[in-house]
Write a protein that holds these residues in place. Structure first.
Motif, PDB file in Angstrom:
ATOM      1  N   LYS A  19      -6.220   2.020  -9.858  1.00 49.72           N
ATOM      2  CA  LYS A  19      -5.157   1.024 -10.024  1.00 49.72           C
ATOM      3  C   LYS A  19      -4.914   0.236  -8.731  1.00 49.72           C
ATOM      4  O   LYS A  19      -4.729  -0.978  -8.765  1.00 49.72           O
ATOM      5  CB  LYS A  19      -3.866   1.728 -10.454  1.00 49.72           C
ATOM      6  N   TYR A  20      -4.928   0.920  -7.593  1.00 50.40           N
ATOM      7  CA  TYR A  20      -4.588   0.286  -6.325  1.00 50.40           C
ATOM      8  C   TYR A  20      -5.799  -0.114  -5.486  1.00 50.40           C
ATOM      9  O   TYR A  20      -5.634  -0.593  -4.364  1.00 50.40           O
ATOM     10  CB  TYR A  20      -3.705   1.224  -5.493  1.00 50.40           C
ATOM     11  N   ALA A  21      -7.009   0.041  -6.000  1.00 49.90           N
ATOM     12  CA  ALA A  21      -8.213  -0.236  -5.217  1.00 49.90           C
ATOM     13  C   ALA A  21      -8.262  -1.688  -4.735  1.00 49.90           C
ATOM     14  O   ALA A  21      -8.529  -1.955  -3.555  1.00 49.90           O
ATOM     15  CB  ALA A  21      -9.461   0.100  -6.018  1.00 49.90           C
ATOM     16  N   LYS A  22      -8.006  -2.623  -5.625  1.00 56.62           N
ATOM     17  CA  LYS A  22      -8.081  -4.042  -5.271  1.00 56.62           C
ATOM     18  C   LYS A  22      -7.001  -4.401  -4.251  1.00 56.62           C
ATOM     19  O   LYS A  22      -7.270  -5.061  -3.248  1.00 56.62           O
ATOM     20  CB  LYS A  22      -7.928  -4.888  -6.532  1.00 56.62           C
ATOM     21  N   LYS A  23      -5.781  -3.940  -4.507  1.00 64.40           N
ATOM     22  CA  LYS A  23      -4.668  -4.234  -3.600  1.00 64.40           C
ATOM     23  C   LYS A  23      -4.919  -3.628  -2.223  1.00 64.40           C
ATOM     24  O   LYS A  23      -4.668  -4.252  -1.188  1.00 64.40           O
ATOM     25  CB  LYS A  23      -3.368  -3.688  -4.189  1.00 64.40           C
ATOM     26  N   ARG A  24      -5.436  -2.397  -2.206  1.00 68.07           N
ATOM     27  CA  ARG A  24      -5.734  -1.710  -0.944  1.00 68.07           C
ATOM     28  C   ARG A  24      -6.781  -2.494  -0.144  1.00 68.07           C
ATOM     29  O   ARG A  24      -6.645  -2.667   1.066  1.00 68.07           O
ATOM     30  CB  ARG A  24      -6.237  -0.301  -1.240  1.00 68.07           C
ATOM     31  N   ALA A  25      -7.819  -2.981  -0.823  1.00 74.06           N
ATOM     32  CA  ALA A  25      -8.872  -3.741  -0.151  1.00 74.06           C
ATOM     33  C   ALA A  25      -8.316  -5.042   0.437  1.00 74.06           C
ATOM     34  O   ALA A  25      -8.665  -5.419   1.571  1.00 74.06           O
ATOM     35  CB  ALA A  25     -10.006  -4.042  -1.120  1.00 74.06           C
ATOM     36  N   GLU A  26      -7.456  -5.709  -0.312  1.00 75.91           N
ATOM     37  CA  GLU A  26      -6.858  -6.959   0.183  1.00 75.91           C
ATOM     38  C   GLU A  26      -5.983  -6.706   1.404  1.00 75.91           C
ATOM     39  O   GLU A  26      -6.036  -7.453   2.383  1.00 75.91           O
ATOM     40  CB  GLU A  26      -6.022  -7.612  -0.926  1.00 75.91           C
ATOM     41  N   LEU A  27      -5.162  -5.662   1.353  1.00 75.09           N
ATOM     42  CA  LEU A  27      -4.276  -5.351   2.472  1.00 75.09           C
ATOM     43  C   LEU A  27      -5.068  -4.949   3.716  1.00 75.09           C
ATOM     44  O   LEU A  27      -4.712  -5.313   4.833  1.00 75.09           O
ATOM     45  CB  LEU A  27      -3.297  -4.244   2.092  1.00 75.09           C
ATOM     46  N   LYS A  28      -6.154  -4.189   3.516  1.00 73.62           N
ATOM     47  CA  LYS A  28      -6.983  -3.790   4.652  1.00 73.62           C
ATOM     48  C   LYS A  28      -7.653  -5.007   5.286  1.00 73.62           C
ATOM     49  O   LYS A  28      -7.730  -5.112   6.510  1.00 73.62           O
ATOM     50  CB  LYS A  28      -8.051  -2.793   4.204  1.00 73.62           C
ATOM     51  N   ALA A  29      -8.149  -5.923   4.441  1.00 76.72           N
ATOM     52  CA  ALA A  29      -8.807  -7.126   4.948  1.00 76.72           C
ATOM     53  C   ALA A  29      -7.823  -7.997   5.730  1.00 76.72           C
ATOM     54  O   ALA A  29      -8.182  -8.603   6.744  1.00 76.72           O
ATOM     55  CB  ALA A  29      -9.413  -7.919   3.798  1.00 76.72           C
ATOM     56  N   ALA A  30      -6.573  -8.026   5.274  1.00 77.34           N
ATOM     57  CA  ALA A  30      -5.546  -8.822   5.946  1.00 77.34           C
ATOM     58  C   ALA A  30      -5.006  -8.114   7.185  1.00 77.34           C
ATOM     59  O   ALA A  30      -4.346  -8.731   8.021  1.00 77.34           O
ATOM     60  CB  ALA A  30      -4.402  -9.122   4.979  1.00 77.34           C
ATOM     61  N   GLY A  31      -5.249  -6.821   7.283  1.00 79.99           N
ATOM     62  CA  GLY A  31      -4.747  -6.051   8.423  1.00 79.99           C
ATOM     63  C   GLY A  31      -3.277  -5.714   8.325  1.00 79.99           C
ATOM     64  O   GLY A  31      -2.626  -5.431   9.321  1.00 79.99           O
ATOM     65  N   ASP A  32      -2.750  -5.715   7.121  1.00 82.31           N
ATOM     66  CA  ASP A  32      -1.331  -5.434   6.884  1.00 82.31           C
ATOM     67  C   ASP A  32      -1.131  -3.929   6.686  1.00 82.31           C
ATOM     68  O   ASP A  32      -1.041  -3.440   5.566  1.00 82.31           O
ATOM     69  CB  ASP A  32      -0.849  -6.211   5.660  1.00 82.31           C
ATOM     70  N   TYR A  33      -1.040  -3.188   7.789  1.00 83.39           N
ATOM     71  CA  TYR A  33      -0.969  -1.733   7.716  1.00 83.39           C
ATOM     72  C   TYR A  33       0.412  -1.232   7.310  1.00 83.39           C
ATOM     73  O   TYR A  33       0.536  -0.131   6.795  1.00 83.39           O
ATOM     74  CB  TYR A  33      -1.408  -1.120   9.050  1.00 83.39           C
ATOM     75  N   GLU A  34       1.428  -2.050   7.512  1.00 83.00           N
ATOM     76  CA  GLU A  34       2.777  -1.658   7.071  1.00 83.00           C
ATOM     77  C   GLU A  34       2.851  -1.631   5.553  1.00 83.00           C
ATOM     78  O   GLU A  34       3.459  -0.735   4.962  1.00 83.00           O
ATOM     79  CB  GLU A  34       3.811  -2.612   7.649  1.00 83.00           C
ATOM     80  N   ALA A  35       2.220  -2.607   4.905  1.00 85.29           N
ATOM     81  CA  ALA A  35       2.192  -2.633   3.437  1.00 85.29           C
ATOM     82  C   ALA A  35       1.314  -1.508   2.897  1.00 85.29           C
ATOM     83  O   ALA A  35       1.608  -0.935   1.851  1.00 85.29           O
ATOM     84  CB  ALA A  35       1.702  -3.985   2.943  1.00 85.29           C
TER      85      ALA A  35
END
Length: 89
Positions: A19-35
């Protein structure tokens, strides 16, 4: 044989990871570690553990078949796995 609760917990983790794979990949690419920290703990693929799909046994798992070595041997001897034969020479 693993308890049903353990097998259910593992299936639940698999669903969360998917469920969270896509969102996790986007956040990692953006470098948003707080999210990333705000995502559920079980949404991390690191928390998954390979278990036999038939018995739930955690050890002796064979990735190619998705089952453990004991179940594999029983099924292979019974001829239930195509292309697998007992070696003899």
């Amino acid at each position: 044989m693993a308890r049903e609760s353990i097998k259910a917990r593992e299936r639940k983790r698999e669903r969360l990871v998917a469920k969270y794979a896509k969102k996790r990949a986007e956040l990692k690419a953006a470098g948003d570690y707080e999210a990333l920290d705000k995502l559920p703990k079980n949404a991390s693929p690191v928390r998954l553990h390979n278990r036999c799909k038939l018995t739930g046994r955690p050890k002796g798992y064979m990735r190619k078949f998705g089952i453990n070595r004991v179940t594999f041997r029983e099924m292979a001897s019974a001829g239930k796995i195509p292309g697998i034969t007992k070696s003899s020479w």
